[in-house]
Design a protein around this motif. Sequence first.
Motif, PDB file in Angstrom:
ATOM      1  N   ILE A   1      17.940  41.582  47.742  1.00  0.00           N
ATOM      2  CA  ILE A   1      17.202  40.370  47.406  1.00  0.00           C
ATOM      3  C   ILE A   1      15.737  40.743  47.172  1.00  0.00           C
ATOM      4  O   ILE A   1      15.107  41.389  48.017  1.00  0.00           O
ATOM      5  CB  ILE A   1      17.285  39.325  48.545  1.00  0.00           C
ATOM      6  CG1 ILE A   1      18.758  39.014  48.857  1.00  0.00           C
ATOM      7  CG2 ILE A   1      16.533  38.058  48.172  1.00  0.00           C
ATOM      8  CD1 ILE A   1      19.520  38.388  47.719  1.00  0.00           C
ATOM      9  N   VAL A   2      15.218  40.368  46.011  1.00  0.00           N
ATOM     10  CA  VAL A   2      13.822  40.685  45.672  1.00  0.00           C
ATOM     11  C   VAL A   2      13.149  39.428  45.128  1.00  0.00           C
ATOM     12  O   VAL A   2      13.799  38.436  44.786  1.00  0.00           O
ATOM     13  CB  VAL A   2      13.734  41.814  44.620  1.00  0.00           C
ATOM     14  CG1 VAL A   2      14.373  43.087  45.132  1.00  0.00           C
ATOM     15  CG2 VAL A   2      14.388  41.386  43.306  1.00  0.00           C
ATOM     16  N   SER A   3      11.852  39.503  45.040  1.00  0.00           N
ATOM     17  CA  SER A   3      11.110  38.394  44.438  1.00  0.00           C
ATOM     18  C   SER A   3      11.289  38.407  42.930  1.00  0.00           C
ATOM     19  O   SER A   3      11.655  39.432  42.337  1.00  0.00           O
ATOM     20  CB  SER A   3       9.625  38.510  44.778  1.00  0.00           C
ATOM     21  OG  SER A   3       9.075  39.659  44.139  1.00  0.00           O
ATOM     22  N   VAL A   4      11.019  37.288  42.310  1.00  0.00           N
ATOM     23  CA  VAL A   4      11.109  37.196  40.850  1.00  0.00           C
ATOM     24  C   VAL A   4      10.152  38.185  40.201  1.00  0.00           C
ATOM     25  O   VAL A   4      10.475  38.825  39.194  1.00  0.00           O
ATOM     26  CB  VAL A   4      10.832  35.750  40.385  1.00  0.00           C
ATOM     27  CG1 VAL A   4      10.611  35.718  38.869  1.00  0.00           C
ATOM     28  CG2 VAL A   4      11.989  34.845  40.759  1.00  0.00           C
ATOM     29  N   ASP A   5       8.958  38.336  40.770  1.00  0.00           N
ATOM     30  CA  ASP A   5       7.980  39.266  40.199  1.00  0.00           C
ATOM     31  C   ASP A   5       8.504  40.704  40.229  1.00  0.00           C
ATOM     32  O   ASP A   5       8.296  41.472  39.282  1.00  0.00           O
ATOM     33  CB  ASP A   5       6.662  39.181  40.969  1.00  0.00           C
ATOM     34  CG  ASP A   5       5.907  37.897  40.672  1.00  0.00           C
ATOM     35  OD1 ASP A   5       6.197  37.281  39.627  1.00  0.00           O
ATOM     36  OD2 ASP A   5       5.037  37.516  41.487  1.00  0.00           O
TER      37      ASP A   5
ATOM     38  N   PHE B   1      14.575  40.209  34.897  1.00  0.00           N
ATOM     39  CA  PHE B   1      14.457  38.756  34.924  1.00  0.00           C
ATOM     40  C   PHE B   1      13.733  38.278  33.682  1.00  0.00           C
ATOM     41  O   PHE B   1      12.671  38.792  33.331  1.00  0.00           O
ATOM     42  CB  PHE B   1      13.709  38.283  36.178  1.00  0.00           C
ATOM     43  CG  PHE B   1      13.668  36.780  36.312  1.00  0.00           C
ATOM     44  CD1 PHE B   1      14.769  36.096  36.795  1.00  0.00           C
ATOM     45  CD2 PHE B   1      12.535  36.064  35.934  1.00  0.00           C
ATOM     46  CE1 PHE B   1      14.743  34.719  36.906  1.00  0.00           C
ATOM     47  CE2 PHE B   1      12.511  34.680  36.039  1.00  0.00           C
ATOM     48  CZ  PHE B   1      13.618  34.009  36.525  1.00  0.00           C
ATOM     49  N   ASP B   2      14.328  37.294  33.023  1.00  0.00           N
ATOM     50  CA  ASP B   2      13.761  36.715  31.813  1.00  0.00           C
ATOM     51  C   ASP B   2      13.607  35.213  32.033  1.00  0.00           C
ATOM     52  O   ASP B   2      14.605  34.484  32.207  1.00  0.00           O
ATOM     53  CB  ASP B   2      14.682  36.987  30.614  1.00  0.00           C
ATOM     54  CG  ASP B   2      14.099  36.472  29.302  1.00  0.00           C
ATOM     55  OD1 ASP B   2      13.006  35.877  29.320  1.00  0.00           O
ATOM     56  OD2 ASP B   2      14.760  36.664  28.261  1.00  0.00           O
ATOM     57  N   GLU B   3      12.395  34.755  32.032  1.00  0.00           N
ATOM     58  CA  GLU B   3      12.132  33.333  32.289  1.00  0.00           C
ATOM     59  C   GLU B   3      12.701  32.429  31.204  1.00  0.00           C
ATOM     60  O   GLU B   3      12.871  31.225  31.417  1.00  0.00           O
ATOM     61  CB  GLU B   3      10.621  33.101  32.408  1.00  0.00           C
ATOM     62  CG  GLU B   3      10.001  33.729  33.650  1.00  0.00           C
ATOM     63  CD  GLU B   3       8.499  33.562  33.684  1.00  0.00           C
ATOM     64  OE1 GLU B   3       7.916  33.401  32.583  1.00  0.00           O
ATOM     65  OE2 GLU B   3       7.918  33.585  34.791  1.00  0.00           O
TER      66      GLU B   3
ATOM     67  N   SER C   1      13.308  33.945  45.382  1.00  0.00           N
ATOM     68  CA  SER C   1      13.924  35.282  45.352  1.00  0.00           C
ATOM     69  C   SER C   1      15.181  35.268  44.489  1.00  0.00           C
ATOM     70  O   SER C   1      15.711  34.196  44.146  1.00  0.00           O
ATOM     71  CB  SER C   1      14.272  35.742  46.772  1.00  0.00           C
ATOM     72  OG  SER C   1      15.218  34.873  47.356  1.00  0.00           O
ATOM     73  N   ILE C   2      15.657  36.464  44.162  1.00  0.00           N
ATOM     74  CA  ILE C   2      16.841  36.594  43.316  1.00  0.00           C
ATOM     75  C   ILE C   2      17.600  37.852  43.719  1.00  0.00           C
ATOM     76  O   ILE C   2      16.998  38.832  44.189  1.00  0.00           O
ATOM     77  CB  ILE C   2      16.444  36.643  41.809  1.00  0.00           C
ATOM     78  CG1 ILE C   2      17.679  36.551  40.920  1.00  0.00           C
ATOM     79  CG2 ILE C   2      15.621  37.886  41.489  1.00  0.00           C
ATOM     80  CD1 ILE C   2      17.335  36.339  39.442  1.00  0.00           C
ATOM     81  N   GLU C   3      18.915  37.819  43.547  1.00  0.00           N
ATOM     82  CA  GLU C   3      19.754  38.959  43.912  1.00  0.00           C
ATOM     83  C   GLU C   3      19.912  39.894  42.716  1.00  0.00           C
ATOM     84  O   GLU C   3      20.228  39.453  41.606  1.00  0.00           O
ATOM     85  CB  GLU C   3      21.134  38.479  44.375  1.00  0.00           C
ATOM     86  CG  GLU C   3      22.027  39.606  44.880  1.00  0.00           C
ATOM     87  CD  GLU C   3      23.405  39.101  45.317  1.00  0.00           C
ATOM     88  OE1 GLU C   3      24.043  39.766  46.152  1.00  0.00           O
ATOM     89  OE2 GLU C   3      23.841  38.042  44.800  1.00  0.00           O
ATOM     90  N   ILE C   4      19.684  41.188  42.928  1.00  0.00           N
ATOM     91  CA  ILE C   4      19.855  42.184  41.869  1.00  0.00           C
ATOM     92  C   ILE C   4      20.641  43.365  42.427  1.00  0.00           C
ATOM     93  O   ILE C   4      20.838  43.490  43.639  1.00  0.00           O
ATOM     94  CB  ILE C   4      18.497  42.686  41.319  1.00  0.00           C
ATOM     95  CG1 ILE C   4      17.712  43.407  42.432  1.00  0.00           C
ATOM     96  CG2 ILE C   4      17.693  41.553  40.719  1.00  0.00           C
ATOM     97  CD1 ILE C   4      16.457  44.117  41.932  1.00  0.00           C
ATOM     98  N   SER C   5      21.092  44.238  41.558  1.00  0.00           N
ATOM     99  CA  SER C   5      21.793  45.441  41.998  1.00  0.00           C
ATOM    100  C   SER C   5      20.834  46.362  42.746  1.00  0.00           C
ATOM    101  O   SER C   5      19.657  46.486  42.383  1.00  0.00           O
ATOM    102  CB  SER C   5      22.365  46.183  40.786  1.00  0.00           C
ATOM    103  OG  SER C   5      22.883  47.448  41.160  1.00  0.00           O
ATOM    104  N   ARG C   6      21.329  47.010  43.788  1.00  0.00           N
ATOM    105  CA  ARG C   6      20.507  47.971  44.519  1.00  0.00           C
ATOM    106  C   ARG C   6      20.324  49.263  43.712  1.00  0.00           C
ATOM    107  O   ARG C   6      19.350  49.998  43.909  1.00  0.00           O
ATOM    108  CB  ARG C   6      21.159  48.285  45.865  1.00  0.00           C
ATOM    109  CG  ARG C   6      20.354  49.266  46.732  1.00  0.00           C
ATOM    110  CD  ARG C   6      21.017  49.461  48.084  1.00  0.00           C
ATOM    111  NE  ARG C   6      20.989  48.221  48.861  1.00  0.00           N
ATOM    112  CZ  ARG C   6      19.960  47.835  49.609  1.00  0.00           C
ATOM    113  NH1 ARG C   6      18.866  48.580  49.686  1.00  0.00           N
ATOM    114  NH2 ARG C   6      20.006  46.712  50.284  1.00  0.00           N
ATOM    115  N   TRP C   7      21.268  49.495  42.799  1.00  0.00           N
ATOM    116  CA  TRP C   7      21.281  50.778  42.088  1.00  0.00           C
ATOM    117  C   TRP C   7      21.175  50.573  40.581  1.00  0.00           C
ATOM    118  O   TRP C   7      21.679  49.583  40.043  1.00  0.00           O
ATOM    119  CB  TRP C   7      22.550  51.563  42.426  1.00  0.00           C
ATOM    120  CG  TRP C   7      22.819  51.631  43.896  1.00  0.00           C
ATOM    121  CD1 TRP C   7      23.815  51.009  44.578  1.00  0.00           C
ATOM    122  CD2 TRP C   7      22.050  52.348  44.874  1.00  0.00           C
ATOM    123  NE1 TRP C   7      23.738  51.277  45.915  1.00  0.00           N
ATOM    124  CE2 TRP C   7      22.660  52.105  46.133  1.00  0.00           C
ATOM    125  CE3 TRP C   7      20.913  53.161  44.826  1.00  0.00           C
ATOM    126  CZ2 TRP C   7      22.179  52.651  47.311  1.00  0.00           C
ATOM    127  CZ3 TRP C   7      20.426  53.698  46.002  1.00  0.00           C
ATOM    128  CH2 TRP C   7      21.050  53.459  47.221  1.00  0.00           C
TER     129      TRP C   7
END
Length: 655
Positions: free
Chosen positions: A157-161, A169-171, A185-191
Motif C-alpha cells: 500500500i502506497v500513497s498516490v504520489d 497512477f493516472d488521474e 492510498s492505493i494498492e500496487i505490486s511489490r515487484w
Amino acid sequence: MTNLVDRFQEYSTWRFALSQEIRRYGDWLKDNQFSDATIESRLNRLQERLADDKLTIAFVAEFSRGKSELINAIFFADYGRRILPSSAGRTTMCPTELMYDASLPSSIRLLPIETRARHATTAEYKQYPEEWQAFPLDTTSGDGMLEALRRVSETKIVSVDEAKAYSLFDEQDPDQLAQVSPDGSIEISRWRHAIINFPHPLLEQGLVILDTPGLNAIGTEPELTLSLIPSAHAVLFVLAADTGVTKSDIEVWREHISANRQDGRMVVLNKIDSMWDELKTPEEIESEITRQVTSCGAVLGLEASHIFPVSAQKGLVGKVNHDDKLLQRSRLPVLETALSNDLIPAKQDIVRSQVEQEIHALVHSTQNILDARSRNIIEQLHELKGLRGKNQNVVEHMVARVQNEKSEFDKSLLRLQAIRAVFARLTNDLFTTLGMEALRTEVRRTRESMINSKFSFGDRGLRGTMDGFFINIRSNLEKSGRISAEIMDMMTAMYKKFSEEHGLILAKPIAFSNLKYLKEIDRIEKVYQQQFSGLTILTREKLPLTQKFFESIATRVKETFDVANRDVESWLKAIMAPMEAQVREHQLQLRRRLDSIKRIQEASDTLESRIDELEEFQGNIEQQTATVLELAQRIDHVLAAELDNTFSLADIAVA
C-alpha cells in the motif's frame, strides 16, 4: 508426456546434433590449416547461437482468466500439483519469466517496484544482480516451490504520489481513481519483474515462459509492449468462456498483440467447464461453446480455427489424476498439438535458415581454396611434365614467365591495398551513421530538446521533438544502407577483377540489407504513436512524459541499433574474408611454383621426384575435397531433418 513436450525435446535433439556437426567441421578446418580468426569467429558465433537458442511462449490476459492455471496444466502437471499460484482474483502482479540458467542457483529473483522511479529498464537491471531480491527454490518440494512463488503476488500500500512516481497512477483513468482508498492510498505490486530459475526439463532445453499481468501492467511496463511480447515466438491470449471478450480484452488484443504480427498468435477460450451444465445434453453444451468461439472470432477478427476452447483447470486435474477421459474433455491436448505443430517447426525453420546461409558460405569458401590448390597443382604438373627432355633455356623461360606472373599479381596486391583503405574509410562512415555513439548523440539531443521545450506541439514542441527523433534515426539507417551498398559494389568489382585477371574463384559477395531494422523502427514508431497521442501529451506532465519516452521508445531503438551493429560487423568480416583467403592462397601457390622450377633449374632437385611430390599433393587435395563434401553433406542432412513423434539422434546420424 504431451505431444508439445515430445516435440520440443525433438527440437532440442536436432539443435544438439546440428551443433555437433558444425563442431566436427570446425575441428577439421583447424586440423588441416584451413581456419583463421575470422572463420573461427563465425563458427563460434553459430555454436553460441545454437547453445543459447531460446523458444519463448508468452501468456497474455487480463486478470482472472486462468492464465497461470493454463501454464501449470501445459508445462508443470508432472509435479502433481500447481507450481504457479492460481486462485480466485489476481495472482500475477508483475511480469514473470520462467527459465533456466545453469550458472545460477534455483531461485526466484524479484526486482523491487521502487526501481521504476529511476531511468532504467528491466533489461538493464538484469545486468546488476545486487538490485534484485533472491529467494531459494526447493525444487524437490512442490509445496515449498508454491510457497516461494506466491511472492510474485505480493502487493504493498502506497500513497498516490508514490504510485505516480512509479508511473503506476493516472488521474485521468476513472478505474484507477476508484481504487484509491479514503486515506489517499492505493494498492500496487511489490515487484516490478520476477525471474524464476529452476531446472525443469523443458526450461533446461531453452524454453522460456513469460507470464504477464493484465492491461494496466502492460501499459505501464513498456518493455512488455516493445520487446518481450513482440519477440515471443508464440503468444497465447487467454479469454474466459464465461465472460467472452470484454472491453479491456479487446484493448489488450488490438494494441499489444495483433498490432505487432499475426503469426504465432493464438487465442485460448479458457474455463469452458463453466458451460458444463448437467441439465444440458452434450450436443447443447457443444453448440454453446461453438457459439462463444464464433462470437470471440468475430470481435477479434479471427477465424474460429485460431481460437481454442479449453478448461485448464480440468486439464490439470486430468493429468495429475491420470484421468484421460477428463483430460480429453478439457480439450487441452488439442491446444498442445496446435502449439507443437505450428510453433516448434516454425522456430526450427528460422534456425535452419540462419545456419544454412552461414555454413554454406563457409563450406563454399573452403571448396574454393581447395579448387584453387588443385588447379595450381594441375598447372604445375603440366609445366613440369612439359620440361621432360627440354634444355636449360626452356627452364629459364618458364622461370621468367612465373616471375612475371608473380610480379603482375604483386601489382594487383597494391590495388588491393588501396581498396582496403577505401574499405576502411567506408566502414568508418558506416559506423558514423549506424554506430552506437551516433545514436547516443541523437538521444542526448532529443532529451535536451524535450526538457527545454515550452510547447506540447509544433516543430519545437514535445511532439515535434519526438517525431524528429524518428526522422533522424530513420535517416541514419537509410544513409547506412547507401554506404553498405557502396561497399558491396566496390567488393563485387574487386572480386570480378581478381577472378578475371588471376583465375581466382570468387562468387559474388552477399549483400547487407537494413530492411529488417527499418521495419523494426516502423513498429516502434507505431507503438510511440499509440502511447504518446495528442491527449496524452496535453494531460501528462513534461518530466514523466520525457522519462516514459526514454524508458520505452528510445531504449527499444537502442536495442535495435545494437543488433544492427553486431550484424554489420559480421557482414564486414564475411565480405572481406573470401578475398583475403584466396589472395593468401594464390600468393602461396605462386611462391611454390617459382621455388619448384628454380630447384629444377639449379639441379638441386630432380624433375621426376618433383612431379611425384606434386602428384601426391594432388591426391591429398582430392581426399580433402571429398572430406569437405562429406562434412557438408552431414550438416545438410541434419539441417533437412524434420521433427516427428519418433525423432531421435539416430534419425539424423550419418554413417
